[in-house]
Motif scaffolding. Sequence first.
Motif, PDB file in Angstrom:
ATOM      1  N   ARG A  19      36.671  61.240  -7.566  1.00  0.00           N
ATOM      2  CA  ARG A  19      36.503  62.622  -7.155  1.00  0.00           C
ATOM      3  C   ARG A  19      36.533  62.779  -5.635  1.00  0.00           C
ATOM      4  O   ARG A  19      36.986  63.801  -5.124  1.00  0.00           O
ATOM      5  N   ASP A  20      36.054  61.779  -4.914  1.00  0.00           N
ATOM      6  CA  ASP A  20      36.075  61.874  -3.445  1.00  0.00           C
ATOM      7  C   ASP A  20      37.513  61.929  -2.930  1.00  0.00           C
ATOM      8  O   ASP A  20      37.848  62.737  -2.051  1.00  0.00           O
ATOM      9  N   LYS A  21      38.365  61.066  -3.467  1.00  0.00           N
ATOM     10  CA  LYS A  21      39.764  61.085  -3.038  1.00  0.00           C
ATOM     11  C   LYS A  21      40.463  62.356  -3.495  1.00  0.00           C
ATOM     12  O   LYS A  21      41.363  62.863  -2.809  1.00  0.00           O
ATOM     13  N   ALA A  22      40.045  62.887  -4.646  1.00  0.00           N
ATOM     14  CA  ALA A  22      40.620  64.148  -5.104  1.00  0.00           C
ATOM     15  C   ALA A  22      40.281  65.260  -4.121  1.00  0.00           C
ATOM     16  O   ALA A  22      41.134  66.089  -3.781  1.00  0.00           O
ATOM     17  N   ARG A  23      39.035  65.274  -3.629  1.00  0.00           N
ATOM     18  CA  ARG A  23      38.648  66.284  -2.643  1.00  0.00           C
ATOM     19  C   ARG A  23      39.408  66.090  -1.332  1.00  0.00           C
ATOM     20  O   ARG A  23      39.830  67.064  -0.702  1.00  0.00           O
ATOM     21  N   GLU A  24      39.568  64.833  -0.922  1.00  0.00           N
ATOM     22  CA  GLU A  24      40.311  64.567   0.313  1.00  0.00           C
ATOM     23  C   GLU A  24      41.765  65.034   0.185  1.00  0.00           C
ATOM     24  O   GLU A  24      42.334  65.620   1.122  1.00  0.00           O
ATOM     25  N   ALA A  25      42.369  64.758  -0.972  1.00  0.00           N
ATOM     26  CA  ALA A  25      43.751  65.189  -1.177  1.00  0.00           C
ATOM     27  C   ALA A  25      43.849  66.708  -1.178  1.00  0.00           C
ATOM     28  O   ALA A  25      44.800  67.281  -0.623  1.00  0.00           O
ATOM     29  N   ALA A  26      42.869  67.377  -1.782  1.00  0.00           N
ATOM     30  CA  ALA A  26      42.883  68.843  -1.800  1.00  0.00           C
ATOM     31  C   ALA A  26      42.761  69.396  -0.384  1.00  0.00           C
ATOM     32  O   ALA A  26      43.445  70.364  -0.022  1.00  0.00           O
TER      33      ALA A  26
END
Length: 378
Positions: A343-350
């Motif tokens: 989820r952290d990388k998903a937020r970073e990508a967003a």
Amino acid sequence: MSLYLILALMTAAAIFAVLWPLSRHPKGEGNGGHDVAVYRDQLDEIERDRKAGLIADSEAEAARIEISRRLLSAADAGAVRDKVVTTPLWRRRAAAIVALVLLPIVAITLYGRWGSPQLPGAPLAGRLDAPLANRSIESMVAQVEAHLEKNPNDGQGWQVVAPVYMRMGRFNDAVRARAQTIRLLGSSAEREADLGEAQVAAANGVVTADAKATFERALKQDASNLKAQYFSGLAAEQDGKPEEAARIWRGILTSAPANAPFRPLIQRSLARVEPNVREVEPNTPQPGPTQEDLAAAQQLTPEQRQEMIRGMVDRLAERLKADASDFEGWLRLVRAYAVMGDRDKAREAAQSARNTIGDDAEKRKRLDDLAKGLGIEG
């Protein structure tokens, strides 16, 4: 004629509002002159009382100052009224002539030149009965919605309005309309696939559990339904099963005609899960993995499969670093990280996607809706 009568009454009211102040005649000095005389008499009376010893000098001076102040105020008010009443009579008459004669003439002339007095009225019922080519899509939808409100069991009506909702971007309404169509007209592969498509659109491109079940019902009735096949492949991709998605999409391309309009979409989708894929020729044996390759893939441990998926996602992330303008790629990367549980990388990508799209309101809304649907907003 009723329109002309209304316009005439409105014009008369406007003219009356202009002429009424002009018709009022001042009444000379009025109360202002009377007040001045009263205050002067009071000053004389105070002076007589002071000389007679009825009031002290200090009290007389204080009273004289207060009455003098009131006298000056009354005198100033009278001067203003005198200035107002000096407006020449000919000016008031000229203003009355302009209001009574010139304004109506100018208004009628302008309306006759640029208006359309010869056009008849257009009641709502007449507009709704106009030819389809002359009506807006909103008015047609409003008519259908009014009909369905009175006849909620009209399956044909729900079936007609559902694709219009899709084109208008009203995806939740499209889901409701297509569900009602199935309830009233019965289930079929095409109707189930259409419902699933609306459910995916309402979830901003995410194949939810409900949508996946809908496509499965469609494929049970017709395994060759293209829409259900495509979204089943998309569901597999989002579930972290790229090899299954590739198998489904390769099967579609193999059986599809060379000029099929959906081939570019399937090719782009296949390229997401197999970046090195080459064009699949129609109606030819699949040049995909051999039986040995498939058997080897089946023997992979869950950890090895996860590593393979991670490698694909990492390659997508590297490609986006080199070409950040691929907005659809950013959406896939955000979704992939979320599916993998990172989820952290998903937020970073967003956040990287937001920095790329700038002030594009439509893309920002799609990205925010996706983040909200995946539970990674904030």
